[in-house]
Design a protein around this motif. Structure first.
Motif, PDB file in Angstrom:
ATOM      1  N   GLY A  52       6.010  -0.152   5.431  1.00  0.00           N
ATOM      2  CA  GLY A  52       5.815  -0.807   6.714  1.00  0.00           C
ATOM      3  C   GLY A  52       4.541  -0.383   7.422  1.00  0.00           C
ATOM      4  O   GLY A  52       4.332  -0.712   8.583  1.00  0.00           O
ATOM      5  N   ARG A  53       3.685   0.344   6.718  1.00  0.00           N
ATOM      6  CA  ARG A  53       2.452   0.831   7.333  1.00  0.00           C
ATOM      7  C   ARG A  53       1.320  -0.168   7.149  1.00  0.00           C
ATOM      8  O   ARG A  53       1.330  -0.971   6.214  1.00  0.00           O
ATOM      9  N   ALA A  54       0.360  -0.093   8.072  1.00  0.00           N
ATOM     10  CA  ALA A  54      -0.810  -0.963   7.987  1.00  0.00           C
ATOM     11  C   ALA A  54      -1.746  -0.424   6.916  1.00  0.00           C
ATOM     12  O   ALA A  54      -2.056   0.760   6.891  1.00  0.00           O
ATOM     13  N   VAL A  55      -2.196  -1.310   6.041  1.00  0.00           N
ATOM     14  CA  VAL A  55      -3.078  -0.927   4.941  1.00  0.00           C
ATOM     15  C   VAL A  55      -4.355  -1.748   5.037  1.00  0.00           C
ATOM     16  O   VAL A  55      -4.305  -2.976   5.136  1.00  0.00           O
ATOM     17  N   SER A  56      -5.474  -1.079   4.981  1.00  0.00           N
ATOM     18  CA  SER A  56      -6.753  -1.777   5.003  1.00  0.00           C
ATOM     19  C   SER A  56      -7.026  -2.418   3.653  1.00  0.00           C
ATOM     20  O   SER A  56      -6.813  -1.814   2.610  1.00  0.00           O
ATOM     21  N   THR A  57      -7.506  -3.659   3.679  1.00  0.00           N
ATOM     22  CA  THR A  57      -7.839  -4.342   2.429  1.00  0.00           C
ATOM     23  C   THR A  57      -9.287  -4.125   2.035  1.00  0.00           C
ATOM     24  O   THR A  57      -9.708  -4.575   0.981  1.00  0.00           O
TER      25      THR A  57
END
Ligand SMILES: [Zn+2]
Length: 70
Positions: A12-17
């Motif tokens: 559920g964490r934000a991941v940079s693309t």
């Protein structure tokens, strides 16, 4: 300009693309599909544009939550 972010389906964490795009350009994009490496799961997640959002610069440690591209 901002970094295109996705939400990790496992943590559920934000991941940079690592994709940099302007909010306007992102909003104008057709639906697309991509893959990004997730540092939390150490695996590659597949994602759709509808699951992604643009994180404007200088929001460093702040998790944008479920904020969507308006
Ligand atoms: Zn993940």
């Amino acid at each position: 300009m901002g970094l295109l972010m996705i939400r990790c389906p496992e943590t559920g964490r934000a991941v940079s693309t690592d994709i940099t795009v302007s909010r306007e350009a992102f909003a104008a994009m057709p639906v697309f599909f991509s893959r990004s490496f997730c540092p939390y799961c150490r695996t590659t997640h597949e994602w759709f544009a509808k699951d992604a959002w643009v994180a404007e610069a200088v929001t460093s440690s702040r998790d944008p939550g479920d904020r969507r591209v308006a």
